[in-house]
Structure formats: structure tokens, C-alpha cells
Write an enzyme that holds these catalytic residues in place. Structure first.
Site, PDB file in Angstrom:
ATOM      1  N   SER A  22       0.817  -1.228   0.000  1.00  0.00           N
ATOM      2  CA  SER A  22       0.000   0.000   0.000  1.00  0.00           C
ATOM      3  C   SER A  22       0.845   1.270   0.000  1.00  0.00           C
ATOM      4  O   SER A  22       1.832   1.382   0.722  1.00  0.00           O
ATOM      5  CB  SER A  22      -0.904   0.007   1.234  1.00  0.00           C
ATOM      6  N   LYS A  71     -13.534  -4.286   3.479  1.00  0.00           N
ATOM      7  CA  LYS A  71     -14.375  -3.078   3.404  1.00  0.00           C
ATOM      8  C   LYS A  71     -15.804  -3.328   3.910  1.00  0.00           C
ATOM      9  O   LYS A  71     -16.417  -2.443   4.481  1.00  0.00           O
ATOM     10  CB  LYS A  71     -14.392  -2.526   1.977  1.00  0.00           C
ATOM     11  N   ASN A  92     -14.148   2.414   3.480  1.00  0.00           N
ATOM     12  CA  ASN A  92     -12.685   2.330   3.366  1.00  0.00           C
ATOM     13  C   ASN A  92     -11.980   3.378   4.232  1.00  0.00           C
ATOM     14  O   ASN A  92     -10.752   3.455   4.228  1.00  0.00           O
ATOM     15  CB  ASN A  92     -12.235   2.483   1.910  1.00  0.00           C
ATOM     16  N   ASP A 107     -13.427   5.754  -1.862  1.00  0.00           N
ATOM     17  CA  ASP A 107     -13.009   5.186  -3.159  1.00  0.00           C
ATOM     18  C   ASP A 107     -13.857   5.754  -4.297  1.00  0.00           C
ATOM     19  O   ASP A 107     -13.338   6.144  -5.341  1.00  0.00           O
ATOM     20  CB  ASP A 107     -13.211   3.655  -3.170  1.00  0.00           C
ATOM     21  N   ALA A 128     -17.960  -6.310 -11.739  1.00  0.00           N
ATOM     22  CA  ALA A 128     -19.122  -5.988 -10.906  1.00  0.00           C
ATOM     23  C   ALA A 128     -18.848  -6.256  -9.428  1.00  0.00           C
ATOM     24  O   ALA A 128     -19.744  -6.635  -8.686  1.00  0.00           O
ATOM     25  CB  ALA A 128     -20.316  -6.809 -11.390  1.00  0.00           C
ATOM     26  N   GLY A 236      -5.087   3.412 -12.211  1.00  0.00           N
ATOM     27  CA  GLY A 236      -5.835   3.749 -11.007  1.00  0.00           C
ATOM     28  C   GLY A 236      -5.111   4.669 -10.035  1.00  0.00           C
ATOM     29  O   GLY A 236      -5.597   4.893  -8.916  1.00  0.00           O
TER      30      GLY A 236
END
Ligand code: NDP
Length: 271
Positions: A22, A71, A92, A107, A128, A236
Site C-alpha cells: 500500500s 471493506k 474504506n 473510493d 461488478a 488507477g
């Protein structure tokens, strides 16, 4: 850092499994330092989501971010949820106020901000999962038309119940052009897979303005494929940055300006 220095600081962490990769500690600590805020942000490998609340209090935290796969567990762990987090069922960002845990989802607003420059209206999601769900809801609330595709039926049911146009890849026929094609799956994260059959990508990418991936830190097969079709792409990283800025504002009770935090965190990501 000495114990007495830590005692003077507000403590934050990211919970996840895995969590070693992270970039959140880097972004938040850099912002704390450059804004002169007494915060310290670590990382915590958490195997059982049900242990989140106890661990949060045992570590004496002021706030935390939560990543895969906790989450939904974070959603359950909170005493108070903001409207959007309640709507999408995933948290989150957690902040302790007095002895209560407040939960947010940053997010989805992070993704919304990240795609602003593309001037899109019709968006096609490949995937999805939990991230797709929260972002589909916020995009629709913001006036986008979102169509959701997935390789399997199961996760699409909830989207269909909420009124989204959905299809499994095998039964999809494009309805006109989609401005933005988004890889919302984890295909390409640890493997070399495209998120959808190549024929489907060839049917929708030529008419798109751009292609976006939620995966960051690598050029995925999806982004390489889109580039080969001459399309602008983005990974991202911008979403990561924007969700981090919004989380930081929650952590620090909105005492800093969004733009200022964004500028500092953007620099951190270049380190
Ligand atoms: P979930 O586990 O909830 O959902 C995964 C989705 O990917 C499902 O739709 C699944 O389909 C699909 N999928 C997985 N593997 C493949 C494959 N090989 N081919 C096609 N489809 C596949 O994941 P999340 O929604 O939590 O996360 C999705 C991605 O978003 C991850 O890569 C994550 O790293 C990224 N992310 C990025 C953020 C950022 O800040 N940039 C923030 C949050 C997440 P099925 O239903 O058929 O299994």
C-alpha cells in the site's frame, strides 16, 4: 520514533490483507509532515475482518483506511455511517470521534474526481465487484449513464435490482458508443489476463474517448490493448490519490483545503 513522540501524535493505519504494497502510509505521512499535522500513519495486516474494531481501539487509533478484503467488515464495525457508505455497504475510511467509529467510502468519490477530465457521459464497466458497485452508484448520482458487464451472472443481480443496465460478456450487445471503458476487475493485477473477451473489447474501444483501469502501479493488458487501439488511457493512480485526499480531510476534520492536500500527496506518489 521514540514512545513519547508517538504519544503526542494521532495514530492512523491501513488495515488489509495483503497490505505491504500500500502507498497510503507514504501519502498520508508526507502530507502530515508538510502540513505540520501531528499524525503518524502505519500499516496493519489484518487476517480476520471481525477483529477490526477491537484492533482499532487496542492500537489507540484516530483513524484508518481499509483495503481488500475488509471493506464490508469495516462497514459492520462502525457506529455511524455517512449516507453514501450506508447506501453502498462498504467503508474504506474510519475516524474515531470520542469513542464512536464513523465510516465513509472515499473510493467512489475518488474515482468520480479522477474521471472528470475525460468529459464522459456513457460509461461501460467491465467487472461488478465491490469497487464497481460503489462507483456505479456515485456516477449515476452525478448524472453518468453506467452499464455494467461481468464474466459471471452472480454479482450482476444486485446491479440489475438497482436499475443498472447489466449483461454477462457472452450476451452483451453494445447500445451505441460508450465514452469511457473502465476495467473494474482485478484481471491484470497479478496475471496477464484481459478483463473481457478480446472481441468484446474490439467492439467497444474504437468508439470510446478513453479507457481507464482501477489497477495502479503497472500497465495492465487492458491498458496496453487500449493504447494499441490509439486510445488515451489512465491507470488507477489518480483514483488512489483522490480517495487518499478525501480520507485525509476526514482524518483532520476538514481543516485543510482539498487542493493543498492533493498537491502534497501527488508529490508523495512521485517519490
Ligand atoms: P472484487 O473481488 O469485489 O471483484 C472482482 C471483480 O473482478 C469481479 O467482477 C470478478 O468477476 C472480476 N474478475 C476477477 N478476475 C477476473 C478475470 N480474470 N477476468 C474477468 N473478470 C475478473 O474486487 P474489488 O471490486 O474490491 O476490486 C477490483 C479492483 O479495483 C482491484 O484490482 C483493486 O485493486 C482495484 N481498486 C483500486 C483502487 C484505487 O484506488 N485505484 C481502490 C479500490 C480498488 P466475478 O464476479 O465473475 O468473479
Amino acid at each position: 520514533m521514540r514512545n513519547e513522540d508517538l504519544e503526542k501524535k494521532e495514530l492512523f493505519t491501513i488495515f488489509g490483507n495483503p497490505v505491504a504494497h500500500s502507498k497510503s502510509p507514504l501519502m498520508h505521512n508526507y502530507a502530515f509532515k508538510h502540513l505540520g499535522y501531528p499524525g503518524c500513519y502505519g500499516r496493519t495486516l489484518l487476517e480476520e475482518g471481525t477483529r477490526l474494531r477491537d484492533t482499532f481501539f487496542a492500537l489507540g487509533l484516530k483513524g484508518a483506511n481499509i483495503t481488500v478484503p475488509h471493506k464490508e467488515a469495516a462497514f459492520e464495525a462502525c457506529d455511524v455511517l455517512d449516507d453514501f457508505a450506508r447506501k453502498v455497504g462498504a467503508v474504506n475510511t474510519v475516524v474515531r470521534k470520542e469513542e464512536k467509529l464513523y465510516g465513509y467510502n472515499t473510493d467512489a468519490p475518488g474515482f468520480l474526481k479522477a474521471i472528470e477530465p475525460f468529459d464522459a457521459k456513457k460509461v461501460l464497466f467491465l467487472g461488478a465487484g465491490g469497487t464497481a458497485r460503489a462507483t456505479a452508484v456515485i456516477l449515476r448520482d452525478a448524472g453518468y449513464e453506467v452499464t455494467v458487464l461481468n464474466r459471471s451472472e452472480g454479482r450482476l443481480k444486485r446491479f440489475a435490482q438497482e436499475g443498472f443496465v447489466t449483461a454477462v460478456y457472452d450476451s452483451f450487445y453494445p447500445e451505441g458508443a460508450y465514452d469511457l471503458i473502465v476495467n473494474m476487475t482485478s484481471a491484470g493485477l497479478k496475471d496477464d489476463a484481459l478483463p473481457a473477451p478480446q472481441a468484446l473489447l474490439e467492439a467497444v474501444i474504437p468508439d470510446a474517448k478513453a479507457c481507464v483501469d482501477v489497477i495502479y502501479g503497472k500497465k495492465t493488458p487492458f491498458l496496453r490493448f487500449a493504447e494499441a487501439q490509439g486510445k488515451p488511457t489512465a491507470d488507477g493512480l489518480e483514483m488512489l490519490l483522490q480517495q487518499g485526499v478525501i480520507a485525509f480531510l476526514h482524518f483532520t476534520d476538514n481543516r485543510f483545503e482539498h487542493q493543498k492536500v492533493e498537491k502534497i500527496m501527488r508529490k508523495a506518489l512521485l517519490l
